[in-house]
Structure formats: structure tokens, C-alpha cells
Design a protein around this motif. Structure first.
Motif, short mmCIF file in Angstrom:
data_model
loop_
_atom_site.label_atom_id
_atom_site.label_comp_id
_atom_site.label_asym_id
_atom_site.label_seq_id
_atom_site.Cartn_x
_atom_site.Cartn_y
_atom_site.Cartn_z
N SER A 114 30.67 40.40 -26.62
CA SER A 114 31.12 39.01 -26.63
C SER A 114 31.55 38.52 -25.26
CB SER A 114 32.29 38.85 -27.61
OG SER A 114 33.39 39.66 -27.21
N LEU A 115 31.72 39.41 -24.28
CA LEU A 115 32.15 39.02 -22.94
C LEU A 115 31.01 38.91 -21.95
CD1 LEU A 115 35.44 41.12 -22.50
CD2 LEU A 115 35.18 38.75 -23.26
N ASP A 116 29.80 39.26 -22.38
CA ASP A 116 28.65 39.18 -21.48
C ASP A 116 28.20 37.73 -21.31
OD1 ASP A 116 28.26 41.98 -20.93
OD2 ASP A 116 27.55 42.18 -23.00
N ASP A 141 40.87 41.99 -27.01
CA ASP A 141 41.89 41.29 -26.24
C ASP A 141 41.34 40.15 -25.38
OD1 ASP A 141 40.51 42.70 -24.31
OD2 ASP A 141 42.23 43.88 -23.62
N GLY A 142 40.04 39.90 -25.44
CA GLY A 142 39.44 38.85 -24.64
C GLY A 142 39.32 39.19 -23.17
N LEU A 143 39.66 40.42 -22.80
CA LEU A 143 39.63 40.84 -21.40
C LEU A 143 38.52 41.84 -21.11
CD1 LEU A 143 43.41 41.37 -20.51
CD2 LEU A 143 41.86 39.67 -19.53
N SER A 144 38.37 42.82 -21.98
CA SER A 144 37.43 43.90 -21.74
C SER A 144 36.94 44.44 -23.08
CB SER A 144 38.09 45.02 -20.92
OG SER A 144 39.21 45.54 -21.62
N THR A 170 36.45 37.30 -17.06
CA THR A 170 37.72 37.99 -16.80
C THR A 170 37.70 38.85 -15.55
OG1 THR A 170 37.15 40.01 -18.05
CG2 THR A 170 38.03 38.15 -19.30
N GLY A 171 36.53 39.11 -15.00
CA GLY A 171 36.45 39.96 -13.81
C GLY A 171 36.68 41.42 -14.08
N ALA A 172 36.80 41.83 -15.33
CA ALA A 172 37.04 43.24 -15.65
C ALA A 172 35.80 44.06 -15.33
CB ALA A 172 37.42 43.40 -17.12
#
Length: 384
Positions: A114-116, A141-144, A170-172
């Protein structure tokens, strides 16, 4: 064009003189678009001069060798072997070449998160009518993405895991070596979107264990739009045959054969059509500038600036939405804000260029920035 040796000056912020935008603005938006360097404009003009004065004959002694230099330059940035790089106009084009090389009948599953960046998922969601199943691993957590969640989604029905090295919101930094090892164990492959990684953090595709790695000039590689690349691991992708192809993938393109298709045996078999040479020249100049600065120094200074930004944002009462440890953080520093678009407009009125994503203002220092740049932005945001 020969690559100049690294400058001996230890103050990398002096490289900002190469970027005219700093004469009138504070630029903190490299994660969206790297600023235009004087050398990049000059190289584009040089290409236009060649086009005007020589025309098509320039292909044979000038432009085709320039493509080879660019493939080699990209390989150097990510620690890849010669002959493993294919040029593309965009990541979407590179993904199409990869996606069309798989037979999904036995292994229909493609795993993403979901973060890609959405273009990754779109590439395979567009193939659901062909039986492709897309599994999207959600971030808690919406971060990683916890590694164990990603591994849990990969099984013997998985053809490919397609995910990011650095998440764009997020830059993670994602730890991908365990993912690569699990993919090998179950017979799947790993494609890494490195658009937000290549340049700003150290990348070595061998250490990552990636089967494919893609990035491009738009952001940290200072080459602008219209140029990207795809790395393919010759030890793990040799059995795949791309069907979305073009004449630059042919082993003998200037035979102009139409009855048979003979693909190259190296990474260039994933190329398609004639590259846009203006973009190629722009990227060559961007890579030369990074080489002059020294890529390792660029990455170390960028990390120092981003960690200082996070520390000072916390001290100012702001809320950086970043990973908990420095080794998992990159130079994309998102700040949680109730109205990020209004904040970005407010910063722009003060001559500060930043970016907004849902609920976030993204600040992204690079080696040409100074602490005073982000301090000016933090002062405005802290007083809203």
C-alpha cells in the motif's frame, strides 16, 4: 563526454552554484524533481546543435556511443555489472517490459504494498482480465511494511514481488535482502522500484538480491524527465522473454529483419524503441555532476542534512512522520500537517519549494542544500 574527477572542495553546498534555482529560491523538493543544473541545460543545447548541424549521421559516431555511456553510468550508480542495463523513457515502460515477460498461468500472483507508488500496482491490476491476482500488503502504521507481513504474502503461486526501495510518501528504506532470499526459496522474483533511492542512498543490487531494479533521472539523479533504466540480473532472469519489445532489443537492429525476432542476450533485451536523445544528454550531465561531487560524499551529506532536519523539526514542535531509526530513514522527510497544500503554497510565497502528499508536507534536502534552507521552512511551518 569524459567524466571529471571528484572536486576536492569539502563543502558540497558550494555545488548549489550549479543550480540557478538557488539564486531566487530555496529548493527542498528533490524527491519530486531534481533542479536543473547549468551543465544539464548546456548538454541539451549541445545535443540540439548536433541535431541541427549533423542530423542523422550523428547517430553512428556520437549518439549510439552516448547510449552506451549512459548504460554504464547507471550501472555504476547501483553497483551493477556491465551489460545489465536497459534504457526506457519511464518506469511504466520498464515495468511493461518486465510484466510481459511472465507466464501467469501457473503463478498468477503479484505482490505489492500500500506504500508503493501506484504505477507499480496499476501495471498488474491492468492484467487482472488475464488472470493476474494482485496482493497488496497493507502498512499497519502508514510508515513502512514489516518484513514478516511481506514474506507472509509470498508463496508458491507468486510470480513476482514488486515493491519500493524507498517509499515515496514516508521516505522509509525497505530492507529487501530477506525478501529476495524468500523469493528465491519459493521460486518467485523480486522487482525493486528504486526511483526514490538511486542517488540519495547507497545502492548495490548484488547485496539487495534483486532480480530487477529500476530508477531514472527525474529526481535524485538530476537528469529530468523522459529517461529511466531497468537492471535485470543475468543469473536469475535469463529464462524470461519480454514480449513487449522493440527494435533496440534486437541482437542485430540494423539488419532491419522483419521475419524473425532475435533478442539480445544481455540486459538490453528489455529495451524497446529509439531513446529520446535530449533526455539522454540531460542525464549524462546529471551523472557527471554527481560524479564530480563524489557519490559517496553526496549520500553522506544528504543523510546528515536529513537527520538534522528531523531533529530540528521535533525541536520546533512539528511532527515528522519518519521511521524510528536513522538507518531506515532517507532524505524524504514528511511532516504531518492538517492542510499540507496550504502549507506548500505558504512556503512558495516565501520562496521555498516543497511538496504535499495527503496529510503531509514533504521536505527533501539533497547535498546542495544547507541547514539554513530547512530552518527557513521549519520557521514558517512552526508558526502556522
Amino acid at each position: 563526454m569524459p567524466i571529471a574527477p571528484p572536486d576536492t572542495d569539502t563543502d558540497l553546498s558550494l555545488f548549489r552554484r550549479h543550480f540557478p534555482v538557488f539564486e531566487r529560491s530555496i529548493y527542498l523538493n528533490s524527491c519530486s524533481l531534481g533542479p536543473l543544473a547549468r551543465e544539464v541545460r548546456a548538454e541539451i543545447n549541445g545535443y540540439l546543435d548536433l541535431w541541427e548541424t549533423r542530423g542523422a549521421p550523428a547517430w553512428y559516431d556520437t549518439w549510439l556511443p552516448a547510449l552506451d555511456r549512459l548504460r554504464a553510468g547507471y550501472a555504476e550508480v547501483i553497483g551493477a555489472a556491465p551489460g545489465t542495463i536497459a534504457l526506457h523513457p519511464s518506469i511504466s515502460s520498464a515495468l511493461t517490459s518486465v510484466a510481459d515477460s511472465f507466464d501467469y498461468r501457473r503463478r498468477p500472483v503479484v505482490v505489492t504494498t500500500s506504500l508503493d507508488f501506484p504505477t507499480i500496482a496499476y501495471q498488474w491490476l491492468g492484467r487482472t482480465a488475464q488472470g493476474v491476482e494482485v496482493r497488496v500488503v497493507e502498512s499497519p502504521d502508514g510508515l513502512s511494511i514489516p518484513t514478516e507481513l511481506l514474506l507472509r504474502a509470498v508463496d508458491e503461486r507468486t510470480a513476482l514481488v514488486a515493491t519500493s526501495h524507498v517509499f515515496f510518501t514516508t521516505g522509509a528504506i525497505q530492507q529487501l535482502a530477506p525478501v529476495a532470499a524468500h523469493c528465491r526459496a519459493v521460486g518467485a522474483r523480486l522487482l525493486v522500484d528504486g526511483y526514490q533511492a538511486a542517488g540519495q542512498i547507497p545502492v548495490h543490487v548484488g547485496d539487495l538480491g534483486a532480480d530487477f531494479y529500476c530508477a531514472g533521472g527525474l529526481k535524485w539523479l538530476l537528469g529530468g524527465s523522459g529517461i529511466a533504466f531497468l537492471y535485470s540480473n543475468p543469473d536469475t532472469t535469463g529464462d524470461l522473454i519480454p514480449t513487449a519489445t522493440g527494435w533496440f532489443a534486437h541482437s542485430r537492429p540494423f539488419d532491419f529483419a522483419t521475419a524473425t525476432l532475435s533478442l539480445r542476450e544481455d540486459g538490453r533485451r528489455y529495451e524497446t524503441g529509439t531513446p529520446a536523445m535530449g533526455s539522454v544528454y540531460a542525464q549524462l550531465a546529471g551523472l557527471e555532476l554527481l560524479k564530480r561531487a563524489g557519490l559517496a560524499r553526496v549520500q553522506a551529506e544528504t543523510h546528515r542534512l536529513s537527520e538534522l532536519l528531523i531533529e530540528e523539526a521535533l525541536a520546533a514542535g512539528l511532527a515528522p512522520r519518519v521511521s524510528g531509526t536513522a538507518t531506515e530513514r532517507s532524505a524524504i522527510v514528511p511532516l504531518a500537517r492538517p492542510d499540507p497544500h496550504a502549507d506548500v503554497a505558504r512556503l512558495a510565497r516565501a520562496g521555498i519549494m516543497a511538496d504535499a502528499r495527503p496529510g503531509l508536507v514533504r521536505l527533501s534536502p539533497y547535498f546542495y542544500n544547507t541547514p539554513s534552507d530547512h530552518r527557513a521552512a521549519l520557521e514558517i511551518l512552526a508558526h502556522v
